[in-house]
Design an enzyme around this catalytic site. Structure first.
Site: not given
Ligand code: MOS
Length: 766
Positions: A481, A657, A667, A730, A733
Site C-alpha cells: 500500500g 531524494r 507513508q 527508505g 519507518e
Molecule cells: Mo518493517 S517493521 O521492517 O515491516
C-alpha cells in the site's frame, strides 16, 4: 540551502521521479477488483480454522475431536496425532537472510508441546468457513500444565544482556557515563515503560494454499514472498522451485507480515492432508493469538549536562522480551548511539525470554519506543536547564557519529528543525507549562527527533524494452500500500527516457526474479539499486544494436556520450542526433531487448549475496546511514477530564531524494498516525497469571480513528544522499519514531505532568 517540497507544491519537473504521481494500483483497489490472498477462487476450495491452546506452557494429554468431526461439512480435524510431517524451521543465520522469516521454532501439529497461550493445537478443515469455525469451537483439549514465565514486570531483574545481531548491536560505550552523570551540574535519571502492541492491519492475515503433486502454490498477504517460498520448501521437504507464493496486494503489513506465522504453514499442511485447496482467514483475535507484536519495554535514560547544556553523560538502557521459541531482539537504544554529541555514552540492551507468543517486527522495531524515552528525557533535561528543547538539541548536534567518529552519509537535523520551527510557529510557544490556553483547553507544543537507520537487501530485476517503446520491469517484491510499483515505474521511465505510462511493473509473485523483503524501510532503495544497473545494461544493449548500423546517427558512440530521452537514445553533444527505440529495434529485427541483474541459480545467487553483504558491511563501516526528521505537535488537554486531543502535526523529514511526493507524504503520515496510537491509546493487555491476551480485538485495543488525527503537514528536505541509489533513503519507518516523545513533551507543556508510561491515557493525567 534548504529546499522543501510537499505533495501540493512540488516543483514542475519533466522527469517522473519526484512527481506526486497517483499509485498505479489505485484504480483496482478503489473499484474492488484487486484480489487479496483470501479472494483467489478455486473450485474445490475448503476452509480451515484454528484451535488455540488455552495454557501458556504444557503438554497436550488428550484431544477429543469427535464432536468437531460430526459437524456437517467438516472434512478433517488435524492434530498432532494425525497431521502430516513438517520439517523443523531453519534457524536464523546471517549468511541466509531468508531465515529471518522463521517466526518461531515450533513444529506445529508435529508436537504435543505448548509454548504460548494461543498456539494452534488443531486445525479444522470444512466445506464452509462457518462449519470450520464451529467445528474448531467443539474440539476439547486437555493439558498437563508446566510453570511458565509470564509476568514481564516481575522478570526485569532476570534480564540478560542482548547479543549483537543482524537486527542491531547489543551494547556500546564511550568513556565513563555513570561517573560523568554523578558529577554533572544538571542531570535527569528517568525510567520509562511501554506496553506490548499488536498488529492491526486492515487485512487480517489470510492464506489460500493448493497442492498439485509436490508443487505448492500459496496466496498470502506477505512482506517477503521470496524468503517465505524458501521457508515453505524447507518445511515441506520439496525443492524451492516447487513453491510459488503470490502476493499481488497486501492490506497493510507494518512488519506483521514479514515472518511466517502458524496460519500460513498450517493452511499448506491442511491442503496437503486433505488434497483440497484450503483457505484460512484469521479472525482479528486469531491475529492476536498467532502473530507477534511489539515487545513491551522498561527503559532508563539518564542525561548529565553542564550549565551550558552540553551533554557530558548519556545513558540509555532497555529491557525487552522475546518468546522462548522465537522473536527478535529490538534496537531500543539505536537513536542514542547517533543523535547526541555526549562526552560519555553508555547504551545497553537486555532481554528476557518468556513463555509468550514471540514478538516480531513492528514499524521501527525498538526505535519507535526507544525514541519515546530518549526524546522525552531530552525535553525533561531542557526543562531542568531552562533551555528551549530545540536549542538544547542543536547545542548537542554532532559533526560525526558520537560513539565512534564515523561520518554521517546525510545529516540535516539542523535544517529540519529550522524549517519546522518556522513553519510550525514554534516561536509563539511560551515555555512555562500550563501557560498556553484556548478557551478551557490547555495547549501544549512538543518536539522530538525522528531517526531510523538505513539498510538494503539484494534484489534481482529484469527490464524489457519492446519495439513499441513500452517497458516491463519484473521483480518479486511486495506492495503493501506504499506505492512501491509506482516508484519503480517512475525510476525506470527516467532511466530509459520513456513516459511513466509506458512502464509496467510486475511484482508480488515469487516466480518473478527474486525480490527483497519489504521491511526495514529497505525495499525501494534495494530494488532501485538493481533497477538502475539493469537500465544501464539495457541502454548499452540497445546502443550496441545501433552502433553496428552504418545508417545510425549513434554509430561509434560510447554509452556515456548518449542519453535516454523521448523514447530513444540521443547524443549528448548533438541533441538532434539520435534514434527512437522503435527505429533501432526495428532495423535490428528485434521485438524487444532485455537486461537482467542478479542470478537465480543457487550458486550464482549465493555469490551475489556474499558480494552484496561484503559491500554492505564495508559501507556500514564507512558511513552512518539513516533517515531522520523533526516532529512538531500541538495538543489540547481538557483540564477536568484529562482528555488529550491532537490539534496540529508537522514533520520535516530528511529522506534523501523523494521519488514520489504523494506516496511518500502518505507513508510518512501513516507512520505518524501509528505513533499517535502508540502514544495515546494502544496497549496489549497480557494476563500475568496465564499469559493470555485479554483485549484481542479492535473493541478493546484502541487504535486511532480518523477523528483522532489532526491535519498532518509533511515537508521533505529533498536532497539526495550521496551513498544511496538515486540518493533515496527508505521512508517506511522513520516517521513513527519520535512521535510518542513529542506528544509526551507537549502534554507536559500543556499540563506540567510528565507521563513516562505509555499510553498517555487520561487516568494518568488526573
Ligand atoms: Mo518493517 S517493521 O521492517 O515491516
Amino acid at each position: 540551502m534548504t529546499t522543501t517540497t510537499t505533495e501540493t507544491q512540488s516543483p514542475p519537473r519533466e522527469k517522473a521521479v519526484g512527481r506526486g504521481i497517483d499509485r498505479v494500483d489505485g484504480p483496482e483497489k478503489t473499484t474492488g477488483t484487486a484480489r487479496f490472498a483470501a479472494e483467489f477462487p478455486y473450485p474445490d476450495l475448503a476452509y480451515a480454522a484454528l484451535v488455540h491452546a488455552t495454557v501458556a506452557r504444557g503438554r497436550i494429554t488428550g484431544i477429543d475431536v469427535k464432536a468437531a468431526e460430526a459437524v456437517t461439512g467438516v472434512l478433517s480435524v488435524l492434530t498432532h496425532l494425525n497431521a502430516p510431517v513438517l520439517k523443523p524451521a531453519p534457524a536464523r543465520s546471517m549468511l541466509d537472510l531468508s531465515t529471518m522469516v522463521s517466526a518461531t521454532s515450533v513444529n506445529y501439529l508435529n508436537t504435543d508441546e505448548v509454548h504460548w497461550d494461543g498456539q494452534p493445537v488443531a486445525v479444522v478443515v470444512a466445506e464452509s468457513l462457518e462449519a470450520a469455525r464451529y467445528g474448531a469451537s467443539l474440539v476439547e483439549v486437555t493439558y498437563q500444565e508446566f510453570p511458565a514465565v509470564l509476568d514481564f514486570a516481575a522478570e526485569e531483574a532476570n534480564a540478560k544482556p542482548q547479543p549483537s545481531s543482524i537486527l542491531g548491536p547489543g551494547s556500546a560505550k564511550k568513556g565513563d557515563a555513570e561517573a560523568a552523570l554523578a558529577v554533572a551540574p544538571v542531570s535527569v535519571d528517568l525510567r520509562f515503560t511501554t506496553p506490548p502492541h499488536n498488529h492491526n492491519a486492515i487485512e487480517p492475515h489470510a492464506t489460500t494454499a493448493v497442492w498439485d503433486g509436490d508443487r505448492l502454490t500459496v496466496h498470502e498477504g506477505s512482506q517477503a514472498i521470496s524468503w517465505m517460498r524458501k521457508h515453505l520448501a524447507v518445511r515441506f521437504g520439496i525443492p524451492e522451485r516447487n513453491v510459488r507464493m503470490t502476493s499481488p496486494y497486501v492490506g497493510g503489513g507494518f512488519g506483521g507480515k514479514g515472518s511466517i506465522w502458524p496460519g500460513t504453514i498450517l493452511t499448506a499442511l491442511a491442503a496437503r492432508a486433505t488434497g483440497r485447496a484450503v483457505r484460512m482467514m484469521l479472525t482479528r483475535e486469531g491475529v492476536y493469538r498467532t502473530v507477534g507484536g511489539r515487545t513491551p519495554s522498561t527503559q532508563r535514560v539518564a542525561l548529565g549536562a553542564g550549565q551550558d547544556g552540553r551533554l557530558t553523560a548519556l545513558i540509555h538502557t532497555s529491557v525487552t522480551r522475546t518468546g522462548k521459541v522465537g522473536g527478535n531482539s529490538e534496537s531500543v537504544t539505536e537513536a542514542a548511539r547517533h543523535l547526541y554529541d555526549a562526552e560519555n555514552i553508555l547504551v545497553q540492551q537486555k532481554l528476557v525470554e518468556m513463555d509468550l507468543l514471540p514478538n516480531t517486527f513492528m514499524r521501527a522495531p525498538g526505535v519507535s519506543i526507544g525514541t519515546f524515552a530518549l526524546e522525552a528525557a531530552i525535553d525533561e533535561l531542557a526543562g531542568e536547564l531552562g533551555v528551549d528543547p530545540i536549542e538544547l538539541r542543536m547545542r548537542n548536534e554532532p559533526e560525526r557519529n558520537p560513539l565512534d567518529g564515523k561520518r554521517f552519509a546525510h545529516r540535516k537535523l539542523r535544517e529540519a528543525y529550522a524549517l519546522g520551527a518556522e513553519r510550525f510557529g514554534w516561536a509563539e510557544r511560551t515555555p512555562e507549562p500550563g501557560s498556553m490556553r484556548d478557551g478551557r483547553w490547555l495547549v501544549g507544543m512538543g518536539v522530538a527527533t525522528a531517526y531510523h537507520s538505513s539498510v538494503q537487501f539484494t534484489a534481482n530485476v529484469t527490464v524489457r524494452l519492446s519495439a513499441d517503446g513500452t517497458v516491463v520491469v519484473r521483480c518479486g517484491f511486495q506492495e503493501m500500500g506504499m506505492g512501491g510499483a509506482t516508484a519503480q515505474a517512475q525510476i525506470a521511465a527516467d532511466e530509459l527516457g520513456v513516459p511513466f505510462e509506458a512502464v509496467r511493473v510486475e511484482y508480488g509473485d515469487s516466480d518473478l526474479p527474486t525480490g527483497p523483503m519489504a521491511g526495514g524501510s529497505a525495499q525501494t532503495a534495494s530494488i532501485a539499486a538493481s533497477l538502475l544497473s539493469a537500465c544501464e545494461k539495457l541502454r548499452g544493449s540497445v546502443l550496441a544494436l545501433a552502433r553496428r548500423s552504418g545508417d545510425s546517427p549513434l554509430r561509434g558512440q560510447r554509452l556515456a556520450a548518449v542519453e535516454a530521452r523521448d523514447g530513444g537514445l540521443y547524443r549528448r553533444d548533438r541533441p538532434d542526433a539520435g534514434e527512437s527505440y522503435e527505429a533501432i529495434l526495428y532495423r535490428a529485427g528485434r521485438p524487444s531487448v532485455e537486461a537482467a541483474i542478479g542470478s537465480e541459480s543457487g550458486l550464482g545467487a549465493l555469490a551475489g549475496q556474499i558480494r552484496f553483504m561484503a559491500k554492505f558491511v564495508n559501507d556500514q563501516r564507512r558511513w552512518v546511514k539513516a533517515a531522520s526528521g523533526a516532529q512538531f505537535c500541538e495538543v489540547r488537554v481538557d483540564p477536568d477530564t484529562g482528555e488529550v486531543r491532537l490539534s496540529r502535526w508537522l514533520g520535516v523529514f530528511d529522506v534523501g531524494r523523494v521519488i514520489n511526493a504523494k506516496t511518500a507524504a502518505s507513508q510518512l503520515r501513516g507512520g505518524i498516525v501509528m505513533g499517535i496510537g502508540m502514544a495515546l491509546s494502544e496497549e496489549t493487555l497480557v494476563d500475568p497469571r496465564n499469559g493470555r491476551v485479554m483485549n484481542p480485538g479492535l473493541g478493546d485495543y484502541h487504535i486511532p480513528v480518523h477523528a483522532d488525527i489532526p491535519p498532518i503537514d509533511i515537508h521533505y528536505l529533498d536532497e539526495p544522499d550521496p551513498t544511496m541509489p538515486l540518493g533515496l533513503i527508505g521512508i517506511g519507518e522513520v516517521s513513527i519514531t519520535g512521535v510518542a516523545g513529542a506528544i509526551a513533551s507537549a502534554v507536559h507543556h500543556a499540563t506540567g505532568k510528565r507521563v513516562r508510561d505509555l499510553p498517555i491515557t487520561l487516568d494518568k493525567l488526573l
